[in-house]
Design a protein around this motif. Structure first.
Motif, PDB file in Angstrom:
ATOM      1  N   VAL A 476       0.858  -1.193   0.000  1.00 60.34           N
ATOM      2  CA  VAL A 476       0.000   0.000   0.000  1.00 60.34           C
ATOM      3  C   VAL A 476       0.891   1.238   0.000  1.00 60.34           C
ATOM      4  O   VAL A 476       1.766   1.379   0.865  1.00 60.34           O
ATOM      5  CB  VAL A 476      -0.906   0.023   1.257  1.00 60.34           C
ATOM      6  N   GLN A 477       0.655   2.125  -0.982  1.00 57.62           N
ATOM      7  CA  GLN A 477       1.452   3.353  -1.045  1.00 57.62           C
ATOM      8  C   GLN A 477       0.531   4.555  -1.183  1.00 57.62           C
ATOM      9  O   GLN A 477      -0.507   4.467  -1.834  1.00 57.62           O
ATOM     10  CB  GLN A 477       2.415   3.304  -2.245  1.00 57.62           C
ATOM     11  N   LYS A 480       0.325   9.367   4.113  1.00 55.41           N
ATOM     12  CA  LYS A 480       0.342   8.638   5.388  1.00 55.41           C
ATOM     13  C   LYS A 480      -1.044   8.611   6.065  1.00 55.41           C
ATOM     14  O   LYS A 480      -1.507   7.571   6.528  1.00 55.41           O
ATOM     15  CB  LYS A 480       1.377   9.289   6.312  1.00 55.41           C
ATOM     16  N   VAL A 483      -3.311   6.159   4.365  1.00 58.33           N
ATOM     17  CA  VAL A 483      -2.914   4.766   4.654  1.00 58.33           C
ATOM     18  C   VAL A 483      -3.436   4.371   6.032  1.00 58.33           C
ATOM     19  O   VAL A 483      -3.990   3.285   6.237  1.00 58.33           O
ATOM     20  CB  VAL A 483      -1.369   4.591   4.585  1.00 58.33           C
ATOM     21  N   THR A 487      -6.112   1.504   6.976  1.00 59.88           N
ATOM     22  CA  THR A 487      -5.672   0.439   7.893  1.00 59.88           C
ATOM     23  C   THR A 487      -6.673   0.252   9.028  1.00 59.88           C
ATOM     24  O   THR A 487      -7.037  -0.868   9.383  1.00 59.88           O
ATOM     25  CB  THR A 487      -4.272   0.791   8.464  1.00 59.88           C
ATOM     26  N   TYR A 519     -10.499   4.350  -1.927  1.00 64.54           N
ATOM     27  CA  TYR A 519      -9.338   5.173  -1.531  1.00 64.54           C
ATOM     28  C   TYR A 519      -8.550   5.581  -2.780  1.00 64.54           C
ATOM     29  O   TYR A 519      -7.475   5.050  -3.058  1.00 64.54           O
ATOM     30  CB  TYR A 519      -8.419   4.392  -0.572  1.00 64.54           C
ATOM     31  N   LEU A 522      -4.719   6.164  -2.830  1.00 63.05           N
ATOM     32  CA  LEU A 522      -3.772   5.082  -2.512  1.00 63.05           C
ATOM     33  C   LEU A 522      -3.463   4.237  -3.748  1.00 63.05           C
ATOM     34  O   LEU A 522      -4.279   4.108  -4.657  1.00 63.05           O
ATOM     35  CB  LEU A 522      -4.344   4.172  -1.419  1.00 63.05           C
TER      36      LEU A 522
END
Length: 532
Positions: A476-477, A480, A483, A487, A519, A522
């Protein structure tokens, strides 16, 4: 590749760093053995299936390789041949270990493709060839097993040209095949090479001739075979391109030699070809610039880590391809990822599992650096410059399984073993964010067998792999905060890999599509560049 490059220092210019690629059973390990034999590195080639001591092929050092007669781990060997220094990297033939092979191909300047004379181009050859293509690696081809029933020579060449979209230029031409295989006509040097079936380790007899009309030919080749040879070579001249070194070096042409590795036939001509026509050490790519081999500062990149090559010492050896400079034992190099200096006190050169201290090495060489876990795949070693070498891939695993230690009290030992194999690149190890235990990911099923057998042999720890609800993984990139939001909402799917990077474990393609939709900032990636 040839254009306006400066002349390299003689020590670097004589280096030839190459890998051998082939489908399983094409005879790659036997060919490697004969290279070592002719390079004077071993006295007697031990066949893979010979009896007792002789069967321990020098390039297969993991117990499972010796038992099954397959290569499952890339190994490096350095030896001299004529005026050249060969650095040969033997790659796993089995497709389940393709990731190790892909990484190895980032560390070499050329590849030798071994093809079985009866089977031609097989699926695994095609895959590996594609990787060479992406890197524009020059390829030299060896058509093996001509002493068995083989296909028509033109048919083999056509198949290579069609399947791999590359021009093929014959460097030698076979005379007969199977039981009637007599030897080859060396087109590049106008020589007749005759095979000796009686002694497998003897070099073929060579007769210098003056063109195909030389009466000497008739003394050694029966009339029928000679007429066929002349006719085929006449056709080959018309239909196939003449050898051109510039085309070989830019990856658009491959010269092909015919022979029989097990009978030591055709191998020396191939080795001469690698020395004479193969590329010198080439510039290596980094994130900021290309590192040229003639630069005086020493730089190198770790392309493979092998744990427990000597099980008694729990050691790990990092295989380093030197990209530039003249390295000397005892040098202090900067480990770019940790920004710390490392004194390289015991660098080794390999002859498969045997090793000797390397007093010096030059750009193009492959050295081993024993260490206790500091060095990882993708790490750069330099004399201070903060370089990041690029192009070393890490692939998302295609098979995921949970793993459990036979003895529940040894969970800590299991974690240590798994982390070691993850850093070596032998498997991906994911720590789910919910629950205990680990999920191990591999590219091919045979890797689970190898892992279980190595964990037991090297850590005295029986383990069992069991089914997992997940079928694949994606890195996953993205920003922050995004992400973290993803998560928290998808905790049951989330894990981290051994580098601490966030990974999304998936059951179905639908899971991936849902994340991509929900998302948009992402990115889910199936490969991770091992740059550190």
């Amino acid at each position: 590749m040839l254009n306006n490059r400066p002349t390299l220092p003689p020590e670097i210019a004589r280096r030839r760093t190459f890998a051998i690629i082939a489908h399983p059973d094409a005879g790659k390990t036997t060919l490697t053995e004969k290279f070592l034999l002719f390079g004077g590195a071993i006295q007697m080639a031990g066949q893979v299936r010979a009896k007792g001591e002789a069967r321990r092929t020098r390039s297969d050092f993991i117990k499972m390789e010796q038992e099954r007669g397959i290569s499952v781990s890339a190994s490096a060997m350095s030896f001299d041949f004529r005026e050249f220094r060969f650095n040969l990297v033997d790659t796993p033939g089995h497709s389940d270990f393709s990731e190790d092979t892909y990484r190895t191909l980032t560390a070499v300047d050329a590849a030798v493709m071994v093809i079985d004379g009866a089977k031609g181009v097989e699926s695994q050859t095609r895959k590996l060839f594609e990787v060479c293509r992406l890197r524009d690696l020059p390829i030299l081809t060896f058509c093996n097993k001509m002493d068995r029933e083989a296909r028509d020579t033109f048919e083999i060449i056509d198949e290579i040209q069609e399947n791999l979209a590359i021009d093929v230029s014959p460097a030698s031409w076979p005379i007969g095949s199977g039981r009637d295989f007599l030897g080859c006509y060396d087109i590049l040097n106008d020589r007749l090479e005759l095979m000796d079936r009686a002694d497998r380790n003897r070099v073929a007899e060579t007769i210098q001739i003056n063109g195909l009309d030389d009466p000497l030919l008739a003394q050694h080749v029966p009339a029928e075979a000679l007429a066929k040879l002349r006719e085929e070579l006449e056709m080959a001249k018309e239909l196939l391109p003449a050898f051109d070194r510039a085309a070989l070096l830019n990856g658009s042409m491959t010269p092909i030699w015919f022979g029989s590795a097990i009978n030591s036939f055709g191998v020396k001509e191939l080795m001469d070809g690698i020395g004479k026509f193969g590329p010198e050490p080439q510039p290596q790519p980094t994130a900021t610039r290309k590192v040229a081999p003639e630069e005086p500062a020493v730089t190198g990149v770790v392309f493979k880590v092998q744990a427990n090559m000597d099980p008694k010492h729990r050691d790990r050896v990092a295989f380093v391809r030197l990209a530039s400079g003249h390295f000397e034992r005892g040098m202090k190099l900067t480990h770019v990822r940790s920004k710390k200096q490392m004194a390289i006190a015991n660098p080794v050169m390999f002859l498969a599992a045997d090793r000797e201290l390397a007093e010096e090495a030059w750009a193009g060489d492959i050295i081993g650096i024993p260490n206790h876990g500091q060095l990882r795949i993708g790490d750069a070693l330099t004399e201070g410059e903060a370089l990041r070498f690029t192009g070393i891939p890490s692939f998302a695993p295609e098979l995921l399984q949970g793993v459990r230690a036979g003895d529940p009290m040894k969970a800590k030992h299991l974690e240590k073993a798994l982390m070691q194999f993850a850093e070596e690149g032998a498997a991906k190890v994911f720590k789910p964010m919910i629950g205990s235990g680990f999920i191990v990911g591999v590219v091919g099923a045979l890797q689970f067998d190898v892992l279980a057998s190595r964990i037991e042999a090297e850590y005295s720890l029986p383990v069992r792999f069991e089914g997992s609800q997940f079928s694949s993984a994606r890195w996953v990139q993205g920003p922050k905060a995004e992400v973290e939001r993803m998560t928290n909402i998808n905790k049951q799917h989330m894990a981290t890999d051994h580098d601490g990077d966030v990974v999304f474990l998936t059951r179905l393609q639908w899971d991936i599509d849902r994340v991509v939709r929900d998302y948009p900032e992402l990115r889910l990636t199936a490969t991770k560049e091992m740059m550190v």
